[in-house]
Design an enzyme around this catalytic site. Structure first.
Site, short mmCIF file in Angstrom:
data_model
loop_
_atom_site.label_atom_id
_atom_site.label_comp_id
_atom_site.label_asym_id
_atom_site.label_seq_id
_atom_site.Cartn_x
_atom_site.Cartn_y
_atom_site.Cartn_z
CE LYS A 49 -31.86 -60.55 8.49
NZ LYS A 49 -30.44 -60.38 8.80
CD GLN A 91 -27.62 -62.74 8.83
OE1 GLN A 91 -28.31 -62.11 8.05
NE2 GLN A 91 -27.94 -62.90 10.10
CG ASP A 114 -28.14 -54.53 8.80
OD1 ASP A 114 -29.35 -54.71 9.05
OD2 ASP A 114 -27.32 -55.45 8.65
#
Ligand code: NAP
Length: 305
Positions: A49, A91, A114
């Protein structure tokens, strides 16, 4: 012959679109990636990422916290860290002593790139989306890149998780120019899934079970999107769809190299959105998604020539 809907060219085109927009706006969007404890798989994803963010002019920073952190301390950290960034993600997975759902509730919705918070899922449900979960939105980008329209199509989604199945079913069924599908959502309590599949134009499999979709469940006119990620007996990546299905259907996303590459690129799309929405350069996600899809379509046409 079956068309392979590869994700890499789509992700490359999407990153090009993001980089163009970031440069045109003179922006430097920022993303905080909060990781708790040490998980080798998570570390690989996080590095990926950060690297991809750099390619499009986004500054991504890892905030690594001790495994022993308490739920309340993590909530406090998220509150403080999010003040300094346009977007923040936590995460997953988190250590067992911390409930993931309880943590997601504490991400500020206007930084939740997200798209996991109840507010962002709710905004999608009422057709005024802000941040849409990256895997479903990535699948939408992928289908449109290859010229696969959803309007009026029968889409069967297998799986109803908050991260994939549910936002995906919402996304493709709403009254957006790039959606308007008729959706059937199946799950572990559904009966006669084979019957539902008979009328499907597009099947999206997010079951989390290796090789769940069998050749006898598909037809030659179907388009299949395989969301699953598993490691087979030889240590190779494989999906929720049995490999033999590839010989039968009209088009299919491979694993690896299908949906996977789209997820990171689409997360970066959301970070771009977060920055530009906060600055008032753009006012809504729907029109930006529309613009982006037009760009992706053109990129595919150009590439085909
Ligand atoms: P999940 O939370 O485990 O959800 C799985 C869903 O499948 C649930 O709704 C479950 O039903 C349903 N299901 C389970 N067994 C079934 C069966 N026999 N028949 C019909 N439905 C069944 O998984 P997820 O997070 O959505 O992820 C799904 C898969 O996608 C996993 O393999 C994951 O690794 C992968 N994934 C890939 C990406 C990517 O970037 N490529 C991103 C995210 C996830 P119930 O609700 O009734 O339990």
């Amino acid at each position: 012959m079956t068309q392979l809907l590869k994700g890499k060219p789509v992700a490359t085109a999407l990153k090009k679109w993001i980089r163009n927009r970031v440069e045109a706006e003179g922006a430097r969007p920022s993303l905080a990636i909060v990781m708790v404890g040490n998980n080798p798989a998570s570390e690989v994803y996080v590095n990926h990422k950060i690297r991809a963010a750099g390619e499009v002019g986004i500054k991504a920073e890892l905030v690594h916290l001790e495994e022993s952190i308490t739920r309340q301390q993590l909530v406090n950290e998220i509150r403080e860290i999010s003040k300094r960034f346009d977007g923040i993600i936590v995460q997953l997975p988190l250590p067992n002593h911390i409930n993931e759902d309880a943590i997601i509730q504490h991400i500020p919705p206007n930084k939740d790139v997200d798209g996991f918070t109840p507010e962002n899922l709710g905004l999608l449900a009422r057709s005024t989306p802000r941040f849409i979960s990256a895997t479903p939105l990535g699948i939408l980008f992928l289908l449109h890149y290859y010229g696969i329209s959803l309007t009026g199509k029968n889409v069967v989604v297998i799986g109803r998780s908050n991260i994939v199945g549910t936002p995906l079913a919402l996304l493709v069924s709403r009254r957006f120019p790039w959606a308007n599908a008729t959706v059937t959502m199946c799950h572990s309590r559904s009966r006669n899934i084979d019957e539902h599949l008979k009328n499907a134009d597009i099947v999206i499999v997010a079951v989390g079970k290796k090789h769940w979709l069998k050749p006898k469940m598909v037809t030659k006119n179907m388009i299949v999107v395989d969301v699953g990620i598993h490691v087979d007996d030889n240590g190779k990546l494989t999906g929720d769809v049995e490999p033999e299905v590839r010989q039968i259907v009209k088009a299919i996303t491979p694993v690896p190299g299908g949906v996977g590459p789209m997820t990171v690129a689409t997360l970066l799309f959301n970070v771009y959105l977060a920055n530009s929405l906060a600055k008032g350069i753009i006012t809504d996600a729907e029109s930006v998604i529309t613009e982006c899809i037009e760009f992706l379509r053109k990129e595919y046409q150009t590439k085909k020539k």
